[in-house]
Design a protein around this motif. Sequence first.
Motif, mmCIF file in Angstrom:
data_model
loop_
_atom_site.group_PDB
_atom_site.id
_atom_site.type_symbol
_atom_site.label_atom_id
_atom_site.label_comp_id
_atom_site.label_asym_id
_atom_site.label_seq_id
_atom_site.Cartn_x
_atom_site.Cartn_y
_atom_site.Cartn_z
ATOM 1 N N GLU A 110 0.824 -1.193 0.000
ATOM 2 C CA GLU A 110 0.000 0.000 0.000
ATOM 3 C C GLU A 110 0.864 1.252 0.000
ATOM 4 O OE1 GLU A 110 -1.706 0.784 4.083
ATOM 5 O OE2 GLU A 110 -1.160 -1.322 4.283
ATOM 6 N N GLN A 111 0.217 2.363 -0.294
ATOM 7 C CA GLN A 111 0.932 3.635 -0.309
ATOM 8 C C GLN A 111 1.415 3.985 1.084
ATOM 9 O OE1 GLN A 111 -0.525 7.111 -2.649
ATOM 10 N NE2 GLN A 111 -0.766 8.019 -0.627
ATOM 11 N N ALA A 112 2.586 4.593 1.152
ATOM 12 C CA ALA A 112 3.197 4.902 2.441
ATOM 13 C C ALA A 112 2.396 5.962 3.189
ATOM 14 C CB ALA A 112 4.628 5.377 2.235
ATOM 15 N N GLU A 113 2.358 5.813 4.495
ATOM 16 C CA GLU A 113 1.785 6.827 5.374
ATOM 17 C C GLU A 113 2.872 7.562 6.148
ATOM 18 O OE1 GLU A 113 -1.233 5.254 7.877
ATOM 19 O OE2 GLU A 113 -2.203 4.104 6.278
ATOM 20 N N TYR A 114 4.073 6.966 6.174
ATOM 21 C CA TYR A 114 5.188 7.566 6.904
ATOM 22 C C TYR A 114 6.445 7.479 6.041
ATOM 23 C CZ TYR A 114 1.955 6.638 10.739
ATOM 24 O OH TYR A 114 0.843 6.577 11.529
ATOM 25 N N ASP A 305 13.411 -0.914 13.822
ATOM 26 C CA ASP A 305 12.806 -1.762 14.854
ATOM 27 C C ASP A 305 11.700 -1.010 15.596
ATOM 28 O OD1 ASP A 305 14.441 -3.875 14.228
ATOM 29 O OD2 ASP A 305 15.916 -3.450 15.804
ATOM 30 N N LEU A 306 11.922 0.270 15.849
ATOM 31 C CA LEU A 306 10.904 1.071 16.529
ATOM 32 C C LEU A 306 9.626 1.133 15.706
ATOM 33 C CD1 LEU A 306 9.900 3.023 18.691
ATOM 34 C CD2 LEU A 306 11.128 4.859 17.502
ATOM 35 N N TYR A 307 9.756 1.358 14.413
ATOM 36 C CA TYR A 307 8.574 1.396 13.545
ATOM 37 C C TYR A 307 7.913 0.023 13.470
ATOM 38 C CZ TYR A 307 9.106 6.161 11.776
ATOM 39 O OH TYR A 307 9.146 7.526 11.660
ATOM 40 N N ARG A 308 8.728 -1.017 13.515
ATOM 41 C CA ARG A 308 8.167 -2.370 13.511
ATOM 42 C C ARG A 308 7.386 -2.634 14.795
ATOM 43 N NH1 ARG A 308 12.526 -4.610 12.618
ATOM 44 N NH2 ARG A 308 12.396 -4.832 10.349
ATOM 45 N N GLU A 309 7.921 -2.200 15.921
ATOM 46 C CA GLU A 309 7.225 -2.377 17.198
ATOM 47 C C GLU A 309 5.892 -1.638 17.217
ATOM 48 O OE1 GLU A 309 9.940 -0.953 20.110
ATOM 49 O OE2 GLU A 309 11.511 -2.395 19.585
ATOM 50 N N LEU A 310 5.851 -0.486 16.570
ATOM 51 C CA LEU A 310 4.619 0.303 16.524
ATOM 52 C C LEU A 310 3.636 -0.211 15.478
ATOM 53 C CD1 LEU A 310 6.201 3.867 16.837
ATOM 54 C CD2 LEU A 310 4.896 2.648 18.589
ATOM 55 N N GLY A 311 4.060 -1.202 14.692
ATOM 56 C CA GLY A 311 3.176 -1.789 13.687
ATOM 57 C C GLY A 311 2.972 -0.935 12.459
ATOM 58 N N ILE A 312 3.920 -0.039 12.155
ATOM 59 C CA ILE A 312 3.739 0.863 11.014
ATOM 60 C C ILE A 312 4.859 0.729 9.984
ATOM 61 C CG2 ILE A 312 2.420 2.550 12.333
ATOM 62 C CD1 ILE A 312 4.952 4.207 12.634
ATOM 63 N N LEU A 313 5.740 -0.250 10.147
ATOM 64 C CA LEU A 313 6.857 -0.368 9.209
ATOM 65 C C LEU A 313 6.376 -0.690 7.798
ATOM 66 C CD1 LEU A 313 9.911 -0.251 8.892
ATOM 67 C CD2 LEU A 313 10.001 -2.705 9.385
ATOM 68 N N LYS A 314 5.301 -1.473 7.673
ATOM 69 C CA LYS A 314 4.800 -1.824 6.345
ATOM 70 C C LYS A 314 4.157 -0.633 5.640
ATOM 71 C CE LYS A 314 4.012 -6.737 7.237
ATOM 72 N NZ LYS A 314 3.005 -7.842 7.254
ATOM 73 N N GLN A 315 3.846 0.405 6.381
ATOM 74 C CA GLN A 315 3.288 1.622 5.784
ATOM 75 C C GLN A 315 4.335 2.730 5.687
ATOM 76 O OE1 GLN A 315 1.365 0.332 8.760
ATOM 77 N NE2 GLN A 315 0.679 -1.108 7.203
ATOM 78 N N THR A 316 5.611 2.334 5.757
ATOM 79 C CA THR A 316 6.694 3.316 5.819
ATOM 80 C C THR A 316 7.641 3.160 4.638
ATOM 81 O OG1 THR A 316 6.593 3.330 8.237
ATOM 82 C CG2 THR A 316 8.600 4.185 7.224
ATOM 83 N N THR A 317 8.083 4.281 4.103
ATOM 84 C CA THR A 317 9.133 4.319 3.088
ATOM 85 C C THR A 317 10.367 4.962 3.697
ATOM 86 O OG1 THR A 317 7.582 4.445 1.239
ATOM 87 C CG2 THR A 317 9.813 5.235 0.842
ATOM 88 N N ALA A 352 16.034 4.275 -1.869
ATOM 89 C CA ALA A 352 14.635 4.274 -1.421
ATOM 90 C C ALA A 352 14.206 2.836 -1.182
ATOM 91 C CB ALA A 352 13.729 4.935 -2.453
ATOM 92 N N TRP A 353 13.491 2.618 -0.094
ATOM 93 C CA TRP A 353 13.076 1.264 0.293
ATOM 94 C C TRP A 353 11.745 1.342 1.021
ATOM 95 C CZ3 TRP A 353 11.767 -0.524 5.097
ATOM 96 C CH2 TRP A 353 11.663 -1.919 5.270
ATOM 97 N N GLY A 354 10.910 0.312 0.848
ATOM 98 C CA GLY A 354 9.700 0.214 1.652
ATOM 99 C C GLY A 354 8.425 0.253 0.846
ATOM 100 N N ALA A 355 7.379 0.804 1.439
ATOM 101 C CA ALA A 355 6.040 0.785 0.852
ATOM 102 C C ALA A 355 6.019 1.507 -0.486
ATOM 103 C CB ALA A 355 5.048 1.442 1.809
ATOM 104 N N GLY A 356 5.563 0.802 -1.516
ATOM 105 C CA GLY A 356 5.401 1.402 -2.832
ATOM 106 C C GLY A 356 6.658 1.522 -3.654
ATOM 107 N N ILE A 357 7.804 1.010 -3.174
ATOM 108 C CA ILE A 357 9.089 1.183 -3.853
ATOM 109 C C ILE A 357 9.502 -0.125 -4.531
ATOM 110 C CG2 ILE A 357 11.510 1.811 -3.564
ATOM 111 C CD1 ILE A 357 9.545 4.092 -3.060
ATOM 112 N N LYS A 358 10.062 -0.016 -5.727
ATOM 113 C CA LYS A 358 10.552 -1.195 -6.442
ATOM 114 C C LYS A 358 11.703 -1.840 -5.676
ATOM 115 C CE LYS A 358 9.421 0.583 -11.063
ATOM 116 N NZ LYS A 358 9.993 1.032 -12.360
ATOM 117 N N ALA A 359 11.719 -3.159 -5.661
ATOM 118 C CA ALA A 359 12.774 -3.903 -4.978
ATOM 119 C C ALA A 359 13.845 -4.320 -5.977
ATOM 120 C CB ALA A 359 12.192 -5.131 -4.287
#
Length: 412
Positions: A110-114, A305-317, A352-359
């Motif tokens: 999904e599109q990044a929120e963070y 790790d902090l973003y992962r703990e908060l459950g928002i890493l998958k919405q982060t770029t 660039a890495w994460g939500a919405g970015i080519k791997a």
Amino acid sequence: MLEVISYRHGVLLLPEMQGAAQWNVRFWAVDRPENGVLRCSIMRSTRERRFKARQNMMASVREGFKRFSMIVAGLAFATLAVGNASQAVAKAKSNSAQPNKSASPTAQREQAEYVILIVFEGVGQEALRTGAMPVLSGLVKEGSVTWSATAVTPPLRLPTMASLLTGMPVEKHGVTWDSFDFIRGYPRPPTVFDYLDLSGGRDSAIFFMDESLYQLAKPEPYTDYQMCGPLKPECSPATVVQYIRDYFRKATSGHGYGHAILSLPHFLVVHLPEPGRAGLANGWGSRAYRDALRTVDRAVGSILDLYRELGILKQTTVIVTALSGAASPASSNGAAKPGADGAGVPHVPWIAWGAGIKAGHAIKQPVSILDTGATVLRTLGLDTYTEWESHAVEEIFNAPRPADMGAGSKGP
């Protein structure tokens, strides 16, 4: 002439109007009512005539309703026929179509929120060869990368960071010095933080590790700055990470603690200059330089790790760049290594890495650190119509740019 029985407050009463329900009186002139004389015309309307008129009206209504019912029935029949035909066509297509099983999980992100922006100093492609940066190596492998993004001249910390945040070259934003000068004030051009608030009400939190960057810390209701530089002996990348953890804990507490932002910031900027300082002081092949690389790499891992703990890493770029490469430290004492154009413009990494970015994508188009701001807005689904020279790097995104977003992109 008819005799007026009474005329008070505009009310007329005539002898012939006894049983007024049977009469319809049209007054067309009044001549001296004080003399008891009224000129008028009277039309007799009996109950029989009213009843006949009502019968005619009901007959017309019944006829209209009959015609309307016939029209509705015809439309219902036509709709049913069209629906059956559509179902038949859809069924035929579904039987003949092949299911698409090749969609990759990356394309479905999904599109990044963070957005997290990591800004190194003294880090280039050669840093990965030391084996001291496994976290950064993972971002490179799973994201989009170029090692030849252009920085600016002069290759100094404060002017380069000003270009990164304003999306303008040095000659336009006017910050040519490299230390905090209270008299000069804040730069006049708007920054990416201003555009984020203007375009979508997004907040930013900025953690700088050098006091010279106070020059860019313009207070706004949508930004929070924290500074930790060489003047504080306890300052280190680990200290900055702890600052970020404390800040996020307070931001999610609901109490505010005097911060401008009362929730998790949409845009986090983290400045990590330790490798550049160590390389300049001890040499780019020294153990101190490799230790500095490990330190900042662990800091990046802790933030993820902090973003992962908060459950928002998958919405982060995550976007990673540098103010200088290993051969051209961003310091007033460092000399810039000539770039591809031979003009002394440093080349730096841009990842660039994460939500919405080519791997696993190698960026082919030219990229400048000036493009970072517009790419941040594009990542968050925002757009601006400004005069800055920052352009979104469209090549890195899985999904094409939405049609309703304006110009200002840089793509193939």
